[in-house]
Design an enzyme around this catalytic site. Structure first.
Site, PDB file in Angstrom:
ATOM      1  N   GLY A 214       0.806  -1.204   0.000  1.00  0.00           N
ATOM      2  CA  GLY A 214       0.000   0.000   0.000  1.00  0.00           C
ATOM      3  C   GLY A 214       0.840   1.255   0.000  1.00  0.00           C
ATOM      4  CB  ILE A 215       0.128   4.637   0.367  1.00  0.00           C
ATOM      5  CG1 ILE A 215      -1.130   4.657   1.243  1.00  0.00           C
ATOM      6  CG2 ILE A 215      -0.210   4.483  -1.090  1.00  0.00           C
ATOM      7  CD1 ILE A 215      -2.042   5.810   0.953  1.00  0.00           C
ATOM      8  N   GLY A 216       2.398   4.746   2.388  1.00  0.00           N
ATOM      9  CA  GLY A 216       2.843   5.146   3.714  1.00  0.00           C
ATOM     10  C   GLY A 216       4.307   4.848   3.934  1.00  0.00           C
ATOM     11  CB  ILE A 218       5.624   0.229   6.643  1.00  0.00           C
ATOM     12  CG1 ILE A 218       5.811   0.551   8.133  1.00  0.00           C
ATOM     13  CG2 ILE A 218       5.996  -1.231   6.358  1.00  0.00           C
ATOM     14  CD1 ILE A 218       4.983  -0.297   9.060  1.00  0.00           C
ATOM     15  CD  GLU A 237      -5.235  -2.762  -1.794  1.00  0.00           C
ATOM     16  OE1 GLU A 237      -5.913  -3.807  -1.925  1.00  0.00           O
ATOM     17  OE2 GLU A 237      -5.095  -2.181  -0.722  1.00  0.00           O
ATOM     18  N   GLY A 335      -8.324  -4.509   0.775  1.00  0.00           N
ATOM     19  CA  GLY A 335      -7.854  -5.609  -0.067  1.00  0.00           C
ATOM     20  C   GLY A 335      -6.885  -6.547   0.612  1.00  0.00           C
TER      21      GLY A 335
END
Length: 437
Positions: A214-216, A218, A237, A335
């Site tokens: 995903g995002i961020g 980490i 996703e 997701g």
């Protein structure tokens, strides 16, 4: 051939097709058609609407329809809860529908939810009469296909993305023009803990792996450790800025993918302008329907699929809370399980749950049992790899007591004794004889 033309109306004129009791879908994340949202809310202010249901995935920017003054006018029933609508959901003035991200499109296509009006943003049309949904395909394509009315904001700032993002102008009933820039997101530089987590995750990623993350901080920390890898792919996703340097370096090239070889596949995007510029007219990127990107079977067809997802809390048996923690942090299933399930069935794949061992206040995020009201997203039956800043452990195929030992081994040292005491109380005296961590 000349560019296909259309007749544009004002936002105020466009939203007149919305009727009381209708279900309205908004394109998501960076591409919310705010001019239509504000025009719709103005009709609410004028007392012209009631019981209008608003549906969307994660959205950025204002969400005025969740204001308490619109009680009885707009009912927010989202498929995912972002920070802009979370207070309204927590207070009960708004709500959300728990559903796997892969199945959000089914709500429209299979008729569980009627889509009366889809409000979207698109790029200007090309000479063949096609526009692009740009950064938001997700469940928006299904809404477009099934809606009674499709209102499209033609915006020069929407990138012309390929894949299933490309749709015919004939699917659009009403056109509006607005060139408000897409919402941009900038993520902080990973701190020491996040960097450590990124290093542990990166050690699990093999050359030729296909990545979902995903995002961020980490995900960015993981990506920052992959400069020496080879032939990585993307089927996810979403992705953000962290992948761009790896594409430029040739690390991400999709050469080992089993499906969509050489292509980066995503369903929505959120990032800086550089990300939006990157996908514009870029045949290397396919923006696809969420029923495709998040289908566990399709995910599993890419060898060495490595899915990295976050969590709010994990218990000693491997139950993963990533939805809500008590009455806080409502977000939605998203997701995560789509990719955990898909990656675990990929040849050589790895499903990874990664999180800091403690909160910003030093409270352990590893708990004897999940907090009351916590939403289980990944069950103890699905979890494989679990990573904190203290290491990576594989829980798959392990007994409950073996799992507890492994989970405690990557807990913060200040909390290991209390967690071991809790495990002893839960599993009995035999727990002390399980292999020590």
């Amino acid at each position: 051939m000349s560019i296909k033309t259309y007749h544009a109306v004002t936002p105020e004129e466009a939203v007149k097709v919305i009727k009381s009791g209708d279900h309205v879908h908004l394109s998501s994340v960076a591409s919310v058609p705010q001019c239509l949202v504000h025009a719709m809310c103005a009709r609410g202010d004028a007392g012209e609407l009631h019981d209008v249901h608003i549906h969307h995935l994660h959205t950025e920017g204002p969400a005025p329809y969740t204001d308490t003054k619109y009680e009885g006018v707009f009912q927010h029933d989202a498929f995912f809860v972002g920070s802009n609508v979370r207070p309204a959901v927590q207070s009960g003035f708004a709500d959300y529908i728990p559903i796997f991200l892969s199945e959000t499109q089914r709500l429209y296509r299979d008729g569980y939810i009627k889509c009366n009006v889809a409000m979207i943003q698109v790029c200007p049309p090309d000479e063949h009469g096609f526009v692009s949904l740009g950064t938001s395909v997700d469940a928006t394509l299904a809404a477009v296909e099934t809606a009674d009315y499709v209102i499209a904001v033609v915006n020069k700032n929407v990138p012309r993305a390929f894949g299933q993002a490309m749709i015919s102008m004939s699917l659009i009933d009403i056109f509006v023009e607005d060139d408000t820039p897409l919402v941009k997101s900038h993520f902080s530089i990973p701190n020491e803990i996040e960097t450590a987590i990124g290093m542990h995750c990166a050690e699990l990623i093999e050359d030729g792996a296909c990545l979902q993350m995903g995002i961020g901080s980490i995900p960015n920390a993981v990506l920052a450790q992959l400069g020496n890898h080879k032939n990585l792919g993307i089927h996810t996703e979403m992705f953000a800025d962290g992948v761009l340097p790896l594409v430029e370096q040739g690390v991400i090239n999709g050469a080992n993918k089993g499906v969509d070889k050489g292509k980066m596949v995503s369903t929505f995007l959120m990032g800086s302008q550089e990300v939006y510029d990157f996908i514009h007219n870029n045949p290397q990127v396919l923006m696809m329907d969420v029923g495709y990107t998040n289908d566990p079977f399709i995910i599993s067809q890419n060898p060495k699929t490595t899915a990295i997802n976050s969590a709010l809390q994990v218990d000693l048996t491997g139950q993963v809370c990533a939805d809500s923690l008590g009455t806080k942090f409502f977000s939605g299933v998203g997701g995560q399980i789509d990719f955990v399930y898909g990656a675990s069935r990929s040849k050589g794949g790895k499903a990874i749950i990664a999180m800091p061992s403690v909160t910003n206040k030093g409270v352990s995020k590893i708990a004897p049992t999940l907090a009351a009201g916590a939403g289980v997203v990944t069950t103890r039956n699905h979890i494989h790899w679990f990573v904190t800043e203290y290491g990576a452990v594989n829980l798959y195929g392990k007994t409950l007591q073996e799992r507890a030992k492994l989970v405690i081994s990557v807990a913060h040292p200040d909390h290991r004794e209390s967690l071991e005491k809790a495990a002893f109380e839960r599993f009995g005296s035999h727990f002390r004889f399980v292999t020590k961590y």
